[in-house]
Motif scaffolding. Sequence first.
Motif, PDB file in Angstrom:
ATOM      1  N   ARG A   9      -3.233  93.509  81.218  1.00 25.06           N
ATOM      2  CA  ARG A   9      -1.992  93.752  81.965  1.00 25.06           C
ATOM      3  C   ARG A   9      -1.603  92.536  82.782  1.00 25.06           C
ATOM      4  NH1 ARG A   9      -3.612  99.207  83.405  1.00 25.06           N
ATOM      5  NH2 ARG A   9      -4.601  98.277  85.221  1.00 25.06           N
ATOM      6  N   THR A  10      -2.589  91.912  83.409  1.00 26.71           N
ATOM      7  CA  THR A  10      -2.318  90.761  84.256  1.00 26.71           C
ATOM      8  C   THR A  10      -1.820  89.585  83.437  1.00 26.71           C
ATOM      9  OG1 THR A  10      -4.035  91.474  85.818  1.00 26.71           O
ATOM     10  CG2 THR A  10      -3.310  89.194  85.956  1.00 26.71           C
ATOM     11  N   VAL A  11      -2.407  89.364  82.267  1.00 27.20           N
ATOM     12  CA  VAL A  11      -1.957  88.279  81.390  1.00 27.20           C
ATOM     13  C   VAL A  11      -0.508  88.531  80.972  1.00 27.20           C
ATOM     14  CG1 VAL A  11      -2.259  87.179  79.141  1.00 27.20           C
ATOM     15  CG2 VAL A  11      -4.256  87.674  80.564  1.00 27.20           C
ATOM     16  N   ARG A  12      -0.168  89.777  80.638  1.00 32.09           N
ATOM     17  CA  ARG A  12       1.215  90.096  80.265  1.00 32.09           C
ATOM     18  C   ARG A  12       2.150  89.856  81.439  1.00 32.09           C
ATOM     19  NH1 ARG A  12      -1.291  94.529  77.633  1.00 32.09           N
ATOM     20  NH2 ARG A  12      -0.675  95.941  79.327  1.00 32.09           N
ATOM     21  N   ARG A  13       1.710  90.251  82.620  1.00 27.80           N
ATOM     22  CA  ARG A  13       2.517  90.051  83.834  1.00 27.80           C
ATOM     23  C   ARG A  13       2.764  88.566  84.067  1.00 27.80           C
ATOM     24  NH1 ARG A  13       0.319  91.659  89.881  1.00 27.80           N
ATOM     25  NH2 ARG A  13       1.869  90.479  91.092  1.00 27.80           N
ATOM     26  N   LEU A  14       1.730  87.763  83.921  1.00 26.99           N
ATOM     27  CA  LEU A  14       1.862  86.329  84.130  1.00 26.99           C
ATOM     28  C   LEU A  14       2.752  85.714  83.055  1.00 26.99           C
ATOM     29  CD1 LEU A  14       1.046  83.852  85.766  1.00 26.99           C
ATOM     30  CD2 LEU A  14      -1.040  83.705  84.393  1.00 26.99           C
ATOM     31  N   ASP A  15       2.580  86.143  81.822  1.00 30.30           N
ATOM     32  CA  ASP A  15       3.420  85.647  80.730  1.00 30.30           C
ATOM     33  C   ASP A  15       4.895  85.936  81.016  1.00 30.30           C
ATOM     34  OD1 ASP A  15       1.570  84.445  79.059  1.00 30.30           O
ATOM     35  OD2 ASP A  15       1.135  86.276  77.939  1.00 30.30           O
ATOM     36  N   ARG A  16       5.157  87.144  81.536  1.00 31.94           N
ATOM     37  CA  ARG A  16       6.536  87.523  81.837  1.00 31.94           C
ATOM     38  C   ARG A  16       7.124  86.630  82.929  1.00 31.94           C
ATOM     39  NH1 ARG A  16       5.798  92.791  82.282  1.00 31.94           N
ATOM     40  NH2 ARG A  16       5.388  92.767  84.522  1.00 31.94           N
ATOM     41  N   ALA A  17       6.336  86.373  83.976  1.00 33.67           N
ATOM     42  CA  ALA A  17       6.808  85.524  85.075  1.00 33.67           C
ATOM     43  C   ALA A  17       7.019  84.090  84.603  1.00 33.67           C
ATOM     44  CB  ALA A  17       5.802  85.564  86.225  1.00 33.67           C
ATOM     45  N   ILE A  18       6.144  83.607  83.741  1.00 35.26           N
ATOM     46  CA  ILE A  18       6.266  82.249  83.200  1.00 35.26           C
ATOM     47  C   ILE A  18       7.540  82.127  82.369  1.00 35.26           C
ATOM     48  CG2 ILE A  18       5.277  80.623  81.541  1.00 35.26           C
ATOM     49  CD1 ILE A  18       2.490  81.599  82.473  1.00 35.26           C
ATOM     50  N   GLU A  19       7.769  83.125  81.524  1.00 29.03           N
ATOM     51  CA  GLU A  19       8.946  83.093  80.649  1.00 29.03           C
ATOM     52  C   GLU A  19      10.232  83.166  81.468  1.00 29.03           C
ATOM     53  OE1 GLU A  19      10.856  85.578  76.872  1.00 29.03           O
ATOM     54  OE2 GLU A  19       8.933  86.182  77.754  1.00 29.03           O
ATOM     55  N   LEU A  23       8.953  78.202  82.255  1.00 23.54           N
ATOM     56  CA  LEU A  23       7.786  77.336  82.333  1.00 23.54           C
ATOM     57  C   LEU A  23       6.952  77.457  81.064  1.00 23.54           C
ATOM     58  CD1 LEU A  23       6.861  78.202  86.023  1.00 23.54           C
ATOM     59  CD2 LEU A  23       8.128  76.206  85.201  1.00 23.54           C
ATOM     60  N   THR A  24       5.884  76.699  80.981  1.00 20.49           N
ATOM     61  CA  THR A  24       5.030  76.756  79.795  1.00 20.49           C
ATOM     62  C   THR A  24       3.715  77.450  80.123  1.00 20.49           C
ATOM     63  OG1 THR A  24       4.020  74.601  80.255  1.00 20.49           O
ATOM     64  CG2 THR A  24       6.018  74.625  78.913  1.00 20.49           C
ATOM     65  N   ARG A  25       3.214  78.192  79.175  1.00 24.86           N
ATOM     66  CA  ARG A  25       1.980  78.958  79.366  1.00 24.86           C
ATOM     67  C   ARG A  25       0.790  78.050  79.656  1.00 24.86           C
ATOM     68  NH1 ARG A  25      -1.878  82.403  76.344  1.00 24.86           N
ATOM     69  NH2 ARG A  25      -1.607  84.560  77.064  1.00 24.86           N
ATOM     70  N   ALA A  26       0.785  76.869  79.030  1.00 23.15           N
ATOM     71  CA  ALA A  26      -0.349  75.961  79.186  1.00 23.15           C
ATOM     72  C   ALA A  26      -0.517  75.491  80.624  1.00 23.15           C
ATOM     73  CB  ALA A  26      -0.177  74.759  78.264  1.00 23.15           C
ATOM     74  N   GLN A  27       0.558  75.535  81.418  1.00 27.70           N
ATOM     75  CA  GLN A  27       0.466  75.107  82.810  1.00 27.70           C
ATOM     76  C   GLN A  27      -0.398  76.049  83.651  1.00 27.70           C
ATOM     77  OE1 GLN A  27       5.025  74.693  83.027  1.00 27.70           O
ATOM     78  NE2 GLN A  27       4.315  73.361  84.674  1.00 27.70           N
ATOM     79  N   LEU A 146      -1.927  83.752  90.586  1.00 23.87           N
ATOM     80  CA  LEU A 146      -0.936  82.877  89.969  1.00 23.87           C
ATOM     81  C   LEU A 146       0.370  83.614  89.732  1.00 23.87           C
ATOM     82  CD1 LEU A 146      -3.165  81.028  87.328  1.00 23.87           C
ATOM     83  CD2 LEU A 146      -2.297  80.122  89.485  1.00 23.87           C
ATOM     84  N   ALA A 147       0.267  84.870  89.293  1.00 18.70           N
ATOM     85  CA  ALA A 147       1.474  85.662  89.052  1.00 18.70           C
ATOM     86  C   ALA A 147       2.247  85.868  90.345  1.00 18.70           C
ATOM     87  CB  ALA A 147       1.101  87.007  88.426  1.00 18.70           C
ATOM     88  N   ARG A 148       1.542  86.137  91.447  1.00 21.11           N
ATOM     89  CA  ARG A 148       2.223  86.337  92.730  1.00 21.11           C
ATOM     90  C   ARG A 148       2.942  85.071  93.175  1.00 21.11           C
ATOM     91  NH1 ARG A 148      -2.297  89.639  93.858  1.00 21.11           N
ATOM     92  NH2 ARG A 148      -3.454  87.939  94.851  1.00 21.11           N
ATOM     93  N   LYS A 149       2.349  83.923  92.930  1.00 20.20           N
ATOM     94  CA  LYS A 149       3.005  82.664  93.288  1.00 20.20           C
ATOM     95  C   LYS A 149       4.334  82.523  92.556  1.00 20.20           C
ATOM     96  CE  LYS A 149      -1.147  79.899  94.254  1.00 20.20           C
ATOM     97  NZ  LYS A 149      -1.923  78.705  93.833  1.00 20.20           N
ATOM     98  N   LEU A 150       4.358  82.909  91.280  1.00 18.59           N
ATOM     99  CA  LEU A 150       5.584  82.796  90.498  1.00 18.59           C
ATOM    100  C   LEU A 150       6.595  83.869  90.886  1.00 18.59           C
ATOM    101  CD1 LEU A 150       4.138  82.011  86.955  1.00 18.59           C
ATOM    102  CD2 LEU A 150       5.286  80.446  88.514  1.00 18.59           C
ATOM    103  N   GLU A 151       6.114  85.060  91.193  1.00 14.04           N
ATOM    104  CA  GLU A 151       7.011  86.173  91.519  1.00 14.04           C
ATOM    105  C   GLU A 151       7.604  86.053  92.919  1.00 14.04           C
ATOM    106  OE1 GLU A 151       4.525  89.343  88.746  1.00 14.04           O
ATOM    107  OE2 GLU A 151       4.306  89.339  90.922  1.00 14.04           O
ATOM    108  N   HIS A 152       6.927  85.291  93.803  1.00 11.62           N
ATOM    109  CA  HIS A 152       7.401  85.129  95.176  1.00 11.62           C
ATOM    110  C   HIS A 152       7.492  83.634  95.508  1.00 11.62           C
ATOM    111  CE1 HIS A 152       6.755  89.425  95.727  1.00 11.62           C
ATOM    112  NE2 HIS A 152       5.544  89.262  95.246  1.00 11.62           N
TER     113      HIS A 152
END
Length: 212
Positions: A9-19, A23-27, A146-152
């Motif tokens: 779930r967390t990987v999907r959440r992060l992928d969504r925020a990256i997209e 940004l790129t996933r590799a980052q 990491l996801a929280r950094k992107l979401e906020h």
Amino acid sequence: MESQTSLARTVRRLDRAIEERGLTRAQFLDPPVLAATTALPESVVRELLAGGRPPDDTVNERVRARIKALSDAHLRRHGTIMRDLAAEVSARTGISDVWARAVCDGRKTPNVELLHHLVGFFGVEGGESFFTAPADEALARVLRSLARKLEHPHLGPEAALQEVDPVAALLDRYGVVSSDLRMHGSVPRAQLERLLEGVLRSVLPQGGDGGR
């Protein structure tokens, strides 16, 4: 199984925020960086990101391996030797040099008090669970940050790692973000809090809490 689901779930959440931010996933999903951050072997991080299972290890094995990984990184970073690190840990914790070296070298498992001291010594996030959590839980924790950094993005790097409030913390624990709620319509905060309170009552032990 629950922690593996949480990681997915967390990987999907992060992928969504990256997209969403172009940004790129590799980052953000760089195995060597994640391995250093979690004190996990890079091969384990790669396996987990590919959907594999975490190692079938014991808590003591995790603790010893992660302390050894942090110790080795400390030695490389400061250009010192294990004897010097052991002396520093000994001075900070009050244990003998011999015992400190055995712990830092991954040969002995520290007790709870020493583990608590090592959290501060190595400056790790997550408290003692940094050392004791299964590999997938350890990786999921870092990816949630990491996801929280992107979401906020309006929050500073340190503030973004803080949970916004208890409700957000609980939602985050189960991988629910505001975009998920919007898919099902707007839920008033008061109603959501009552719902979560009911869930907590249903799962927490009844009685035996004389302080409440």
